[in-house]
Design a protein around this motif. Structure first.
Motif, PDB file in Angstrom:
ATOM      1  N   GLY A 161       0.881  -1.056   0.027  1.00 25.99           N
ATOM      2  CA  GLY A 161      -0.137   0.117   0.018  1.00 25.99           C
ATOM      3  C   GLY A 161       0.738   1.311   0.035  1.00 25.99           C
ATOM      4  O   GLY A 161       1.910   1.258  -0.272  1.00 25.99           O
ATOM      5  N   VAL A 162       0.165   2.294   0.409  1.00 24.95           N
ATOM      6  CA  VAL A 162       0.864   3.651   0.264  1.00 24.95           C
ATOM      7  C   VAL A 162       1.655   3.946   1.675  1.00 24.95           C
ATOM      8  O   VAL A 162       1.691   3.004   2.669  1.00 24.95           O
ATOM      9  CB  VAL A 162       0.045   4.728   0.394  1.00 24.95           C
ATOM     10  N   GLN A 163       2.608   4.894   1.536  1.00 30.65           N
ATOM     11  CA  GLN A 163       3.268   5.478   2.886  1.00 30.65           C
ATOM     12  C   GLN A 163       3.982   4.352   3.476  1.00 30.65           C
ATOM     13  O   GLN A 163       4.227   3.974   4.503  1.00 30.65           O
ATOM     14  CB  GLN A 163       2.401   6.144   3.837  1.00 30.65           C
ATOM     15  N   THR A 164       4.660   3.687   2.583  1.00 29.20           N
ATOM     16  CA  THR A 164       5.536   2.343   2.548  1.00 29.20           C
ATOM     17  C   THR A 164       6.989   2.976   2.891  1.00 29.20           C
ATOM     18  O   THR A 164       7.625   3.545   2.216  1.00 29.20           O
ATOM     19  CB  THR A 164       5.473   1.226   1.904  1.00 29.20           C
TER      20      THR A 164
END
Lengths: 153, 481, 481, 153
Positions: free
Chosen positions: A42-45
């Motif tokens: 997903g995002v913000q990894t």
């Protein structure tokens, strides 16, 4: 040519503070439809999360997405992080990788210097990345996938 | 575990006191004095009254800049030159992350450099007095618009500062906006916001609350958006909110958009307590815009036309510069006037399109499936049911970045351009509903001579910015020459 | 007296020869050689074929500048940047008045000064070779658009110059455009134009003809416009025209506009001989525009939306700079792209509005009243009937400056914004139709609490430029604040 | 005050080459509704035509409209033309009387110098001109007309 027949795992994610989720969702679907095992972070990894997941799932490829223009600073030391976790995987990056995208060749060189095997721009269709990965992993397309490619291209 | 119960008065005061210590401007909040300030405002600045008594859709833009005097100038411009009926104050990203220190740095840099070093108005840093200066200067009702998961201090300061409308909610400002905020915590934080709004309401200051309907803004099936609106409405009503504006983001199919807005109003009125006044807000297309102001005006035109037919109470407008991000004030005002012109030309016409009732019926059935599943998951408690339904995937939002949602639902347009569900994941829909969606998407696949797949989703995501509604193969180009 | 009969070949040649002496460039016209030139053109430049085979509404702007190279550049810009499907060449006012000497002076001044000293392209002065240079340079079909009562020499030169479409007609380029042109003379002149188009058609070069549907552009009741279109179509068909595009100007009520376009197509196909291919063109609002580009985009948006529902074969677009006169090429292209975006987003949707069939039925009944009256006035001859019906007022056009029309008809909008007839004068409508109109206008008067009067007409004329469709008292302002 | 009771005739027209027909049509309706006999000469009317019509119908007022910006040149010698036809009527002019309308007071002076009794801008409502004419011709409004004025204003 050696043909892999075991399940091939790819790790996907959007690096840094970037919250663009649509592209990664479609990429997840595309790789799954092409027969890959997909771990979508997903995002913000963070770099650590990519490395952990790749290590845990013994991934053959790590695909990094970035759309908010700060990819270069988010990816500094990425290869070192993977190595520290003993990850030996093909690494791709794609998206809007620089704020001013006038010269994509320079962007490509920048990210290749950071250790990425392939660098894609934001216009890249999922099929291109899949085809590239199949070549890099020395996989042949099944008949079914060839048919699908014909229909969707 | 958290429950859908009203926060007791002493608990409200305890949280309120604790919050004020988060940032120095919190000190200035004095509830009784704030009520007096609200009572001093003229009727033209009372948000709920203006919205609820309007006899045509009111228009509201988005707008926020860091400095107070600039924000006053911007809002006055949008009121006079854009003919906006309702005004916004959009909050900056640092404040949304509760990073008041960084917001302060940005505000000071803005004051020194004269440049907009923040992407919105840092209301917490401006404090109660700054907010009141804004409210007093501008001759229209103003709403706080943000995207803050933990908006407690922002609410405390802006309510005391004279704002009478506040966007957001525990689901709609968490699931589409962030990755790691825990849904239970966010619900708790919004219970406080709503309880505070309820406290003002009890004193005769009806604070309008507006859950954020568009969610991820990308091909959200109407029933999912409406279910979230009803759930946030129920949670807010429990805390004493009595003026609720439920939201919906345009998908671009006129029949589905009109049906969805009618279903939103109908289900909102059905599910919410009688003492709540329910209004609706229609957001012009929230997905990707064409990289061309002329084509963007076409997208805005379709939004205005849809609004004229559906007649929501409020419309949030887009500008022709949507593609490039924050618009100039001129472009923002242009989007308002383009919308106003097409709405006012079409509003008095009797435009009754076939098939709206059927689509509304389908949307309502789907929404009931979701709401019943939530209540079951919570053994009748909305708060617990919401948390558990998101965990199980019974409730889900497509393209949600949040770890609190499965994000397994994939939408795609059918052959008429209506948003259907291609992948349900564990979404709590009846088999009958699933069959209807499958049949509609099969029809599209047949028209296009390709299989149903994520390709349709990807094509649909890009279609409007590429100049069409449905993502047909080869761009659907049928140009004659 | 003139009759609706085909001009004999020898008469055609006699007129043709006489015309050529009107201006030196006439000499270069050679019919057989011109047919060969047309045959050399690629299929993408064959106007009738491109228009008749299109599967979505084609877009066409208006545009004309005096110098050849500028006109080429302008059309290439509108084709590439405006994505126009069909291109125009708008003729200057001197040429429209057959003042070729003054046009020549203007053209020479333009060449010397580099400024646009004429308001269009003086095609007669550019001559056959100049026209062909334009046709060869631009990669799309191009139509001659003008407003010339006596367009015989213009037609002879532009047809020989490779243009395959020609706007206008004896009624539509007389009644709304001039005061003193005799209608019988104008019909005779257009019989020649149509006979020339027919001569090319016989040789396999199907020249498309397009009567000018909007007439005076100001609240024209649909049935009057459609009657004129059918009459001009019949006159053209007699002379051998086989590709006819009947026009209609948007009135702004979606149901009435869609119904009118359907009635236009239906009656056109019914009344015109089978060998004529009938297409339709929809003109975006031809009345007064708001003095504001943003609001103008709203008007254009409503036009695009209407076109998407009605699906005419062609749409003539407006630009956001309509208020100030001739638009820049950028604004012209913007109007095209705004229209394209909204049409393409709405076109694939099934938008079936209630009441269109009833309105279409009413429009068709009205049109039949008018057409029957014309045929009666002419003892079955369309040409004589047209002249006499305009004399008697049985056929009339509101706000017509021409002495050939009574100009006694006064239109006004009803409570839904549809254009009805307030004053019929001697218009040949049945009592039943008159009662329907009276009832609709009485309903509006009741809504507005005022009597039916010219005030409604005056208010309606200004309404769209003032931001609304219907001219309600006090601007109909219902703004909440 | 003398109250005229006989029918009062006004001649209307758009002067010069101007073809704007909508305004004059509405003006015709307005004066007719107010009880005047109206002779509408329509668009593209010459000074001679105004004078002929005024003389023939013994008009009490001649109302000239111009919307295309060339009114000054079209109206030069207008009073002399009327006098040559022995027309003794109130004369009004209204519309877009100058190309750049920055200073309407100057425009008013220009046309008053040309002999017009009243000069109106393009925003003038028909009711204003009617009210002015009734004052200038010393007519009183009937009860019925007063009622109408209340409703339509």
């Amino acid at each position: 040519m050696v043909v892999h027949t075991m399940s091939r795992t790819v790790v996907l994610g959007v690096i840094g503070s970037d919250a663009h989720v649509v592209g990664i969702t479609i990429l997840e679907q595309a790789f799954a439809a092409a027969g890959f095992e997909v771990i979508n972070l997903g995002v913000q990894t963070s770099q650590e999360e990519f490395a952990d997941a790749a290590s845990e799932h013994d991934a053959e490829a790590v695909l990094v997405s970035s759309l908010y223009g700060h990819a270069e600073q988010d990816c500094r030391g990425f290869q070192e992080t993977l190595e520290a976790h003993e990850v030996d995987a093909v690494t791709y990056i794609g998206g809007n990788l620089a704020v001013g995208q006038d010269d994509f060749e320079r962007t490509r060189e920048t990210f290749q210097a950071l250790g990425f095997d392939r660098v894609f721009d934001a216009e890249t269709q999922p099929e291109e990345a899949i085809a590239a990965l199949k070549r890099d992993l020395q996989l042949t397309a099944t008949e079914q996938e060839r048919d699908r490619a014909t229909v969707t291209s | 575990m958290i429950r859908d119960e009203r926060i007791p008065a002493e608990e409200l005061q305890r949280i309120d006191a604790a919050l004020r210590e988060n940032w120095p401007t919190g000190e200035a909040v004095d509830f009784d004095e704030a009520v007096e300030f609200h009572e001093s405002l003229p009727s033209a600045k009372r948000f709920a009254d203006v919205l609820e008594s309007a006899n045509r859709p009111l228009l509201q833009p988005r707008a926020g800049v860091p400095r107070l005097e600039d924000q006053i100038g911007l809002l006055e411009y949008l009121h006079s030159e854009g003919e906006a009926d309702l005004l916004p104050t959009t909050i900056d990203s640092y404040t949304r992350d509760n990073e008041y220190g960084k917001a302060q740095e940005g505000l000071e840099a803005a004051r020194e450099s004269g440049e907009d070093t923040l992407n919105g108005f840092p209301a917490v840093n401006h404090g109660v007095d700054g907010c009141r200066e804004l409210i007093e200067a501008v001759d229209a009702p103003i709403e706080v618009r943000h995207g803050t998961p933990d908006a407690r201090l922002l609410a405390a300061i802006t309510f005391a500062g004279g704002f009478q409308s506040f966007e957001g909610g525990p689901i709609s400002y968490n699931i589409p906006y962030t990755k790691r905020h825990n849904l239970a915590t966010t619900i708790e934080h919004w219970q406080f916001v709503d309880r505070l709004a309820g406290a003002y309401t009890e004193r005769g200051v009806r604070i309008n609350r507006e859950p954020f309907g568009p969610l991820t803004g990308t091909l959200v099936p109407p029933s999912i958006a409406i279910a979230v609106m009803v759930l946030e409405g129920l949670l807010a009503a429990t805390q004493g909110v009595r003026s609720l504006t439920l939201g919906y983001g345009q998908v671009g199919n006129v029949v589905q958009d009109v049906a969805a807005l009618r279903a939103l109003r109908s289900l909102g009125e059905e599910y919410l307590p009688n003492e709540v006044c329910v209004t609706t807000v229609f957001h012009e297309w929230m997905g990707g815009f064409p990289p061309d102001e002329a084509r963007a005006n076409g997208v805005i035109g379709l939004g205005g036309m849809t609004a004229a037919i559906a007649r929501p109470d409020k419309v949030i407008t887009k500008s022709p510069q949507e593609f490039q991000g924050v618009p100039t004030k001129e472009a923002n005002a242009a989007g308002l006037r383009t919308t106003r012109q097409i709405i006012d030309m079409a509003l008095e016409q009797d435009i009754d399109i076939d098939g709206i009732d059927e689509e509304q019926d389908l949307i309502e059935r789907e929404t009931r499936c979701l709401l019943e599943a939530v209540l079951e998951h919570g053994d009748g408690d909305v708060a617990r049911g919401t948390i558990r339904a998101f965990e199980s995937g019974a409730l889900d939002v497509p393209f949600a970045p949040s770890d609190s949602a499965r994000g397994a639902v994939l939408p795609a347009r059918d052959d008429d351009g209506r948003v259907r569900i291609l992948e349900f994941g564990d979404l709590a829909m009846s088999d009958e509903v699933k069959e209807i969606h499958a049949a509609r998407l099969a029809q599209r696949a047949e028209t296009e001579g390709r299989q149903q797949s994520f390709r349709m989703v990807a094509d649909d995501v890009d279609a409007i910015s590429d100049g069409r509604l449905i993502g047909r193969p080869n761009g659907g180009d049928t140009r004659a020459d």
